[in-house]
Structure formats: C-alpha cells, structure tokens
Design a protein around this motif. Structure first.
Motif, short mmCIF file in Angstrom:
data_model
loop_
_atom_site.label_atom_id
_atom_site.label_comp_id
_atom_site.label_asym_id
_atom_site.label_seq_id
_atom_site.Cartn_x
_atom_site.Cartn_y
_atom_site.Cartn_z
N PHE A 349 0.80 -1.22 0.00
CA PHE A 349 0.00 0.00 0.00
C PHE A 349 0.84 1.28 0.00
O PHE A 349 0.32 2.37 -0.16
N GLY A 350 2.15 1.14 0.22
CA GLY A 350 3.00 2.33 0.33
C GLY A 350 2.77 3.13 1.60
O GLY A 350 2.88 4.36 1.63
N TRP A 351 2.48 2.42 2.71
CA TRP A 351 2.16 3.07 3.98
C TRP A 351 3.40 3.49 4.76
O TRP A 351 3.37 4.43 5.54
N ARG A 352 4.50 2.75 4.60
CA ARG A 352 5.72 3.07 5.38
C ARG A 352 6.38 4.34 4.88
O ARG A 352 6.41 4.63 3.69
N TYR A 353 6.95 5.08 5.84
CA TYR A 353 7.62 6.33 5.54
C TYR A 353 8.93 6.33 6.30
O TYR A 353 8.95 6.41 7.52
#
Length: 356
Positions: A349-353
C-alpha cells in the motif's frame, strides 16, 4: 487563516541525554518523554519561530483560552525501528491531514505541511536512540495544538502553540479487554466534534469509563446519542464486529473518528478478500449474533493499541463471553499491520515512511 511560517526550524540540542535513566523494559504508556520536543507559535496571523528544543515545562498564563474554552486538538502516531536499525513512520500524511481537519472544526489555524514534516522528521532523527527495536517497542508521537491567547472572553483564540512530544512505548494493552455497551452516556452527537481529535472528547469519556471499570470492564462501546441503538466506537478506538466471516464497522460520520488504523484494517481485509460492511450496526443485531453463536469476534483498532481483542461484552447487565479465536481476524490483522510497520514484510500500500 494564514498558515505560512516565517522561518525554518531552529534546533537546540540537549547537553546530555536522559536516555540512560530510562528502564525501557518497564514503561508506563505516555509517562516518559524523549530528550527533545518541537514547538511553534501562531501570532499575528502566521506560524512563527518553529523550534526543536530540550524537553521541559512551559510557562503559560492561567488565563490562556485553552484552559477556559477547550480549544485543543491532538494526534497519535508511532515510529518503529526495524532489524537493520532503520526508523519508519506509518501513514504520517493521514495524521497531518486529520490534525488540520480537527483544527478547522475547533476554529483553529491549520499548520503548514512543510513545517509539520520537517519538524517530525528532524525530531525523530534527533531522538532516534529512543526508538527501541523489537516487536511491540515503538516511539509514540504526540502532535497537539492549544489556544494560548490570554483572556477569558468567549471567542476563538488569536494565538496558538503547536507542539510535538515523543514517548517510548511498549504494547498498550497486554491482553484481551472486556467492554460495556453504553445505554445512557454518549461519546458524541450529530453536528458535534466526534470526528475531531478534540481534547475534550476524551476527558468526557473518563467518568462513564470509570463506572465500567468499577464493574470489572476496561472500556465502553459507545452508542449513538439519540436512542443508543447503534454501535459506534470502543473506548478511544474504532470498533469492528465479525459476524460469521463478515466484518462490520460503523461508517465515518461527524460523530466517528476517521481512524488511520481503522482504514488500514479495512484495506487489509479487502486485500484478503474478506467481506467488509461499513454501515450502521445495531446493538440488537450484535446481541442476537452473540446469542446465536455467529458473533465470532469484536476488536478495537487504534494507534496506541493497534488491535485490541474483546473477550466479553455486557449490555443491560447481561454479559456475553466470546470464544478465543486462535486464527481470528484480530490476530491476522495485527500481525499484518505490525509486519508492515516494522518493515518485516512487503508494503503493497505504500504506507511506510522512512525517517532518513
């Protein structure tokens, strides 16, 4: 309101860290804070003097409007350290958007995105040693805004302080919780501030929660303020109900917080081809499902607790026990979330930053 900032962040480092004084194996949630904090003041229509400085007390007038009219909002976030020592945030954009949404609802100025993220990243980088590795360890991040104008006139403040604090944390709840379904007290009402993370929302919950604890329950599942017919939130968390293999949760409204963990659970469920119904959930249908044995799970979802399974609920003095689900939705979603947050799995989901 103008949300421009007049300068970049001034960083003042501590002379020596307090980290050696902390027992990281015995933390009480939200009671220990890291070496530094961020603050920025809103005056004359603009955010000014953004500063990272040593953690410490504030000097504030007893006539500051926050004390008299409750203009205060906050957020809850976490930083995680993976096995390689990298530090990660989880969906910080959502927290940034929500604190500004909360601010607007409380007639407070929005905060600039560039300063928010610069302050957040620099602060976590500066105190990255406070982020301990290992599943369950995290650094809880508390951004908040409060009204600081001096005066007790009943009107919105013209001055505010935005701050970010960091607090090392372990697991919030160590086991399953028992809850009471509210049939008198309410968390929020139509047209109110339930969808905002306003400080007063939480203070108002303490009394009915204390009543529940006197009866041996840890939390309250809140119901609608009109007739107490519909289930809304659980304590300080969004709440989910598993009836057979369908996941039910109340829809977002002006009464219900748009939880970051809530929307993440829904996304994970849909990815796993689990049927999710975001709709009004009647108390009566959950009680009936419990009586028939089709109610398999209830669990709360929130930043602090991540996923908190419910082992029993009480309604109108009748208690319903829930069987332990060895491979239930709650344990599945918690593992999937933690694996993403701690960089132990792919993040579709591309949640990590990454903090770098």
């Amino acid at each position: 309101m103008n949300t421009s900032a007049t300068q970049k962040i001034n960083v003042q480092k501590v002379e020596s860290s307090r980290i050696g004084q902390v027992d990281f194996d015995n933390l009480t949630f939200g009671s220990i804070f890291s070496d530094h904090m961020f603050e920025c003041d809103y005056k004359d229509g603009a955010w000014q003097n953004p500063t990272i400085k040593p953690y410490g007390p504030l000097t504030i007038s007893p006539a500051a409007k926050v004390f008299h009219y409750g203009q205060a909002v906050f957020e809850g976030m976490k930083a995680y350290k993976d096995e390689n020592g990298k530090v990660w945030l989880f969906r910080p954009e959502q927290n940034f958007l929500r604190i500004n949404k909360s601010s607007v609802r409380m007639a407070m100025p929005e905060f600039p995105r560039d300063i928010f993220f610069e302050a957040l990243i620099e602060l976590v980088k500066l105190d990255k040693d406070w982020v301990k590795p290992g599943l369950g360890n995290s650094l809880y991040i508390r951004p908040f805004v409060m009204a600081t104008q001096v005066g007790v006139g009943a009107s919105p403040s013209t001055e505010y302080k935005f701050m970010i604090l960091l607090s090392p944390a372990q697991a919030y709840y160590l086991g399953d919780v028992k809850v009471v379904i509210a049939d008198h007290y309410s968390r929020s009402a139509n047209g109110g501030v339930g969808a905002a993370k306003a400080a007063g929302n939480y203070g108002a919950q303490f009394f009915p929660t204390n009543l529940a604890r006197e009866k041996g329950f840890q939390q309250v599942i809140w119901t609608d303020a009109s007739k107490h017919e519909y289930l809304e939130e659980a304590g300080t968390m969004n709440v989910f109900f598993r009836v057979n293999d369908t996941l039910l949760t109340a829809p977002i409204s002006d009464r219900i917080l748009d939880g970051v963990t809530r929307k993440s659970v829904i996304a994970l469920a849909k990815k796993d081809n689990i049927t999710v119904e975001e709709r009004p959930v009647l108390v009566s249908e959950i009680v009936e499902a419990a009586e028939k044995g089709s109610l398999k799970e209830i669990f709360g979802a929130g930043t602090a607790a991540v996923i908190s399974p419910v082992s029993a609920f009480s309604y109108k003095e009748k208690t319903f026990e829930l069987d332990k689900q060895e491979d239930g939705f709650a344990s599945r979603f918690k593992k999937e979330l933690l694996d993403i947050q701690y960089n132990r799995s792919e993040d579709p989901f591309g949640w990590r930053y990454e903090v770098k």
